[in-house]
Design an enzyme around this catalytic site. Structure first.
Site, PDB file in Angstrom:
ATOM      1  CG  ASP A  62      74.566  45.254  -3.154  1.00 42.90           C
ATOM      2  OD1 ASP A  62      73.560  45.712  -2.639  1.00 42.90           O
ATOM      3  OD2 ASP A  62      75.081  44.121  -3.310  1.00 42.90           O
TER       4      ASP A  62
ATOM      5  NE  ARG B 261      77.370  43.753  -6.358  1.00 43.04           N
ATOM      6  CZ  ARG B 261      78.286  43.627  -5.000  1.00 43.04           C
ATOM      7  NH1 ARG B 261      77.898  43.534  -4.132  1.00 43.04           N
ATOM      8  NH2 ARG B 261      79.524  44.032  -5.295  1.00 43.04           N
TER       9      ARG B 261
ATOM     10  CE1 TYR C 141      73.201  42.099   3.596  1.00 39.66           C
ATOM     11  CE2 TYR C 141      72.102  41.452   1.436  1.00 39.66           C
ATOM     12  CZ  TYR C 141      72.846  42.502   2.262  1.00 39.66           C
ATOM     13  OH  TYR C 141      73.000  43.661   1.562  1.00 39.66           O
TER      14      TYR C 141
ATOM     15  N   PRO D 239      69.638  45.881   6.027  1.00 44.17           N
ATOM     16  CG  PRO D 239      72.061  45.448   5.805  1.00 44.17           C
ATOM     17  CD  PRO D 239      70.565  45.357   6.560  1.00 44.17           C
TER      18      PRO D 239
END
Lengths: 603, 603
Positions: free
Chosen positions: A52, A243, A251, A329
Site C-alpha cells: 500500500d 491510510r 504491523y 514490508p
C-alpha cells in the site's frame, strides 16, 4: 471434424502477472505503442489490503506517465514519522517526531498510502483507455525458449513459446492458447511460476522475525494515529501506517509462541485479527486501539530477504518485481522496487522492438535492477533488525536506542524514498564528464526544478518536461545566449550537432523528434531570452526554450544552473527515457554523445 | 379519448439557459441536494469560440467545487502580458512586458483560456455524475409569478408558472410542459427571454467601438504570440489571446467603414475572417500572422455596457449572467461575472429551500451582484476607452501612452482578476470587528494560505478547507493554545458557544456539522499542538485542527496569523458558503455572531 480446442497466436510482449509490477510494465509498453498482452490467474482484481505504500520516487515515475494526480487525490499522505520508546512507568512515550521522508530533493515530500487495488485500478483504467485489458483468469502451463542462436539474436523473431489455459471457459470451447512471443515478462509474484519454470533460484534466506498486519477502521486515543509510527515497547514492536478513508494499518511483531507450530512453521490458524490487535495493544500501552466493525484485511508473514540469481533467460524472458526479490514490508519498499523494475525494462524493450536499439541494451536491465535489489536487501536487513530488535532500556543497555534508529532512518532517506537510486556505469550510464553538471548525477534521476518557458513565462517543473514517452531527452543548457559570444558558440554547436554523422540525425528514424526531444534551457533574463534567436535544431517548437529565471510572481524558478551545478558556459545532458541522467558533456565534447548512442543503438 | 399533449410538474428550481452562468448555478444547486432542472434552447452544446477566459478568482471558485483541476489541465495559461506601441519607423515595438495578473494574493496567478464548450463540458460532466442533464432543445413560452402575497412569502410554495416547449418531439407526442417552480433562474443570455418577459429593462448604452474576433491555428513571426498582448498601432488596436491547442484569438478594432451599413447598423456580411485578418495584420506590422487552414470561429460586435434595472421579481424569478449585464470582452470579465452571479445565488437558494434561512436572504443577491456589475462597467468603460483610443505618438500627444495604459491595467488588477470583489455591508456582511483579523476583509474572499494539519502535518491551503458545500465555516483562530492561560480562554469560549442559545446549537438542524464546519487554527509549534487538548466543539474530528507553522520540509506555511492580521489573542471568523468573509469577532464578542445569524436565519 471436431472443433480444435487450442488456438495459436503471436505477440511482441507477453506479461504474466497483473500486480503493480506487471501493470506498470504493460501500461508503459502499451503507451510506447508496443503490441503487448497481459494475463493473470486471479479472476478478479485485488479488493483490499496487500502492499500500500508509494514512495516519493515512485510518485515521480507515476507522474511521468500522467498517473500521479489520481493517486494523490485518492491516497493518504504521510508527512510525519513519530518514534515511541519505553517510558519510565512501563508505557510508551513519544521520543521524537521527524519528517517521514529524509530526501530534500523529493518532489512529493511524503509517502502515499492506498490499498493495492486502488493503485492497480489507476493502471487498469489507463490501460483501458489505450484498449488494453488484463485477460483473466488465465494460467500459463508451459514456457519454452528457443535454443536457435540466430532466432535468439533476431529481435523480430518469436523465440518464446507459452501455453496459456483459460480457467473460466465453458466445456467444449477453446480453453488453451499457444502464444509465440518475442519477449515474456514474468511479474507473477514471490511464488513466480515463470521463475520456477525457468529454473532461476532465489538466493538469501528468511529471517526469524514474524509479523502480523491488519487494516481497519479504528477507535483510539493514540495521538499519532495519523502519522507513521515506529513503536518500540517493552512488550514488542509495532508500526502504524495511516491510510486512506480513515483506515489504519498496524504491523505487530509476533513471537514464536503466537504462531509457530510444533514443526517450526507459521500456522495462520493460531492467529486472527483480534489476537493481532491484542498484541498491538500491548505494544501501544498505555494507549488503546480497537477496530470499528470487521477488519478490512489481515495476514501474518515471516520476513524473507532474497534476490533471484538472475533476472532473465537470454534477454528473452525477464522476471521482475516480487518474482525476483522479496523484502520486509517494514520499509515499504517491495511494491516500489517492483514497479521501478518494469519502468526500467519497458523503454528498453520498446527501443529494441522498434529496431532502434541493439539487443545488448536489454542486458542493462539485470545489471541495474539486480544491483538495486541487492542494495535494498542490505538496507532492509539493517532496518528490519533495528525495527525488530529490543529497545534500549535501563535493564537492556545493548538494545536499540532512539538515536540509533533515527540516525539509520535518516541516513537511508535517499534510499528508502527511492530518489537516491544510482545506476552504475554501463553503456547507458557514462559519468566521464560529470563535472559539467555536478548535481545532475549520471545514473540518478533528474531532480525536480522549475524553469520558465520563454515564450509565455509558464513556470514548469523539469520533471514534467521529461515524460515517460520512450524518447531520449537532450537538455541543452545553453548559457547566457543574450551574450553574442555565447550565442555564437551555440550557433556553432548547432551546426556541428546538425551534421548527418551527429547522433541527432544518425540515429533518429524519420524526424529528430521521433526519437529525441531537444529542450534548451538558457540562463538569464526571461524578458530578454524571449526574443533571442535560437538555432532551430535546439528549438523545434516555441515550447522548447526555457529560461532559468523566476516566474512572473517570483514564486518559483531561478538559480537552476547553480542548483544543478551546470557550468555557466553550458552543458549537454542526455536523459534516458526513464528519467535518469545518461551522460553529461561540455559543448566541446558533443561527439562523446555520438559514441554513447553508437554503443547500444542499432547500426 | 385523445392523449393529452401537455404534462404538468413541480420543481424547486428551474434554470433557463445552460451557458456558463446557468451551468454554474445548476451544478451548485444539485451539489447542495436541491431539486433542480435546467433547460436550454440550443439543440447541442457550444463547440467553439464564444467566451474563453477564466480569471484567477473564478478558478478559485471552480476549485471550491472540485472543478479546477481539469480546467487547468485542458486550458492554456496566460502569465505574461506584452504591450506594443508605435515605433519610430511606423511598425509596432514592444514597450514592456508585465505579469498578466496584478493581484499578488491570487492562488492561480494567471488567466486560463479554453473555448466555452470546453468550460461547459466540465460542468456538464460534473452534473451528469450527480444525475442532472440539460434538457434541450427546450424553449419557454410563458412565465407567470403569482400575485398571492401569502404564497410569495412561503418558501415551500410554487408561485412561478413556466410553460416549456420541446422542440424535437415527434408529431402527436407531448411537446408542452407546465412547470410550477419555487424559484426560476434566468441565465438565457444578453437577449434574455426571461428578462424581457418580466419587463426588466437594461440601463446604459452601447459604445461606438466595433471589434472583430477570430480564433485560429496560426503561423506568425510575432514573438509574443503566446502572451496576452495589448497592441496600439498607428493602424488601429489589436489584442492577442493565446489559447489551448496552439490556437490564438485575435481581437481587432474595426472602423465604421469596415462594417457599418447606410443605416448605421453593423452588417456582418461586409466582413469575414480574411478581412479581419487583414485588419489585424495592419496593426501587427512589421510582424505577420496568417491562419493555418480554416479559422475555428469568428464574429464581430459593438461593445455594450449595460446593467439590468433589477435582478429579480419578488425574489422568485432571478436573472443572472449576460441576462443582466453586458460588457466588452476586452477585459475578459463577462463569463466570469456570470458564473460568479450564480455562485453567489445558489447557496442562498439552498438555505431558503432547506428552511434554514429566511426569504430575506435572497435580497442580498441583487444587492451584492448588481453593485458589482455596475462597478464592472465603470472599470470596463475606462479600460475599453484606453484600449480603443489612439496611441500617443509624436503627432498625437493627446493619445494613450504606454505608461497610462499600464498604470490602469495594474491599478485594476484586483478587480480584473476577480480577487478584489468586495461586497458591501448587509445582513451577511458585518465589518464591525474587522480589526481583529485585519486582512481577512469582511465582504472579500478568503485569500489562499497554507496551514499544517495538526494530526498528520499535511500542509493544506485554507481555500481547500472552504469548499462550496453550502455550509457556513467558522474559523476559530485559537491563538497559542500550548499556553495554559490561552488554553483556558479557549475552553471558556467553547463552554459559552456550546450553550443552546449560541448560534452553533440554535440554528443547526440536527448536528452542528450539518450546517456549520468549525475549523480551529492554532498559532505555535506543530510538534506541541498535536498533543494539546482542544474542546470537542472546536475539533469534531481529528482533521479539524490546524497549526500556523511551516510544513515538515519548510516549503510552505507559517506566518499566517500575521498575514491575515489576526490578533494573537485569537479571533472568530465567519466564512460564508461562497468563500467570502461574513464577519470577524474577538472571543469576547462571540454573541455578535449569534445576532449575525439571527438576522437572516429562520426563527
Amino acid at each position: 471434424m471436431p472443433v480444435p480446442l487450442t488456438k495459436e497466436s503471436e505477440v511482441d510482449v507477453l506479461v504474466i502477472g497483473a500486480g503493480p509490477s506487471g501493470l506498470m510494465g504493460a501500461n508503459a509498453l502499451r503507451k510506447a505503442g508496443v503490441n503487448v498482452r497481459i494475463v493473470d490467474q486471479r479472476p478478479q482484481r485485488v479488493a483490499a489490503g496487500q502492499a500500500d505504500g508509494i514512495q516519493p520516487r515512485t510518485m515521480e515515475v507515476l507522474q511521468s506517465y500522467g498517473l500521479a494526480e489520481r493517486l494523490l487525490r485518492e491516497g493518504n499522505r504521510m508527512y510525519m514519522c513519530a518514534f515511541y520508546n519505553p517510558g519510565p512507568d512501563g508505557g510508551i512515550i513519544c521520543t521524537g517526531r521527524a519528517p517521514d521522508i529524509s530526501a530534500p530533493t523529493a518532489r512529493y515530500p511524503h509517502e502515499t498510502t492506498l490499498h493495492q487495488g486502488g493503485i492497480e485500478a489507476i493502471f487498469l483504467d489507463s490501460m483501458a483507455s489505450m484498449g488494453l485489458e488484463v485477460e483473466r483468469p488465465v494460467v500459463p502451463s508451459l514456457i519454452e525458449v528457443s535454443k536457435d542462436e540466430a532466432e535468439l539474436k533476431d529481435p523480430q523473431a518469436h523465440p518464446v513459446k507459452v501455453v496459456l489455459k483459460y480457467l473460466d471457459v465453458p466445456e467444449g470451447k477453446i480453453d488453451t492458447e499457444v502464444v509465440r512471443a518475442k519477449f515474456v515478462v514474468g511479474t507473477d509474484g514471490a511464488h513466480s511460476w515463470v521463475r520456477k519454470s525457468c529454473d532461476i533460484v532465489m538466493e538469501g534466506e528468511q529471517t526469524d522475525y514474524i509479523w502480523g498486519v491488519v487494516d481497519m477502521f479504528y477507535e483510539t486515543d493514540f495521538p499519532d494515529i495519523r502519522n507513521r509510527c515506529a513503536i518500540h515497547s517493552a512488550n514488542g514492536s509495532c508500526m502504524v501506517i495511516p491510510r486512506e478513508n480513515e483506515i489504519v494499518r498496524l504491523y505487530a511483531q509476533l513471537s514464536d509462541t503466537d504462531v509457530v507450530d510444533a514443526n517450526g512453521r507459521v500456522d495462520k490458524t493460531k492467529m486472527g485479527p483480534q489476537q493481532l490487535l491484542e498484541v498491538a495493544n500491548k505494544s501501544l500501552y498505555p494507549y488503546k486501539i480497537s477496530s470499528k466493525g470487521e477488519v478490512d484485511w489481515w495476514t501474518i508473514y515471516i520476513i524473507g530477504q532474497r534476490v533471484a540469481s538472475k533476472f532473465s533467460i537470454n534477454e528473452r524472458v525477464f522476471i521482475a518485481g516480487d518474482a525476483c526479490h522479496t523484502h520486509s514490508p517494514k520499509a515499504g519498499q517491495g511494491m516500489n522496487a517492483s514497479m521501478n523494475d518494469t519502468h526500467n525494462l519497458a523503454w528498453k524493450l520498446a527501443h529494441v522492438l522498434r529496431g532502434w536499439a541493439d539487443m545488448s541494451l536489454l542486458k542493462t536491465y539485470e545489471f541495474e535492477r539486480r544491483k538495486y535489489a541487492q542494495d535494498l536487501i542490505t538496507f532492509d536487513k539493517r532496518f528490519s533488525a533495528l525495527f525488530s530488535g529490543k529497545p534500549r532500556t535501563e535493564e537492556n543497555q545493548g538494545g536499540v536506542s532512539h538515536e540509533e534508529f533515527l540516525a539509520t532512518f535518516q541516513t537511508f532517506g535517499g534510499f528508502s524514498s527511492g530518489v537516491g537510486v544510482h545506476y552504475q556505469p554501463s553503456a547507458i550510464v557514462n559519468p566521464e564528464y560529470q563535472s559539467f553538471a555536478r548535481n545532475l548525477i549520471v545514473g540518478q534521476r533528474v531532480p525536480p526544478r522549475v524553469f520558465v518557458r520563454a515564450a509565455d513565462a509558464w513556470p514548469l517543473d523539469i520533471q514534467d518536461l521529461l515524460p515517460s514517452d520512450a524518447r531520449f531527452k537532450i537538455l541543452l543548457f545553453a548559457g547566457d545566449i543574450v551574450d553574442p559570444a555565447q550565442s555564437e558558440r551555440v550557433r556553432q554547436l548547432a551546426e556541428e550537432m546538425g551534421r548527418p554523422e551527429g547522433f541527432l540525425k544518425r540515429f533518429s528514424k524519420g524526424s529528430v523528434e521521433t526519437m529525441f526531444e531537444v529542450l534548451t534551457i538558457a540562463s538569464g533574463d526571461k524578458f530578454k531570452v524571449i526574443t533571442t534567436p535560437v538555432p532551430s535544431i535546439f528549438r523545434s517548437h516555441w515550447s522548447k526554450l526555457f529560461v532559468d529565471d523566476q516566474d512572473m510572481f517570483k514564486r518559483a524558478g531561478g538559480g537552476g544552473y547553480e542548483y544543478f551545478g551546470v557550468d555557466p558556459r553550458g552543458a549537454i545532458v542526455v536523459v534516458r527515457p526513464d528519467g535518469y541522467v545518461g551522460m553529461v558533456t561540455p559543448f566541446e565534447q558533443h561527439k562523446a554523445i555520438d559514441q554513447y548512442f553508437a554503443s547500444f543503438m542499432a547500426a
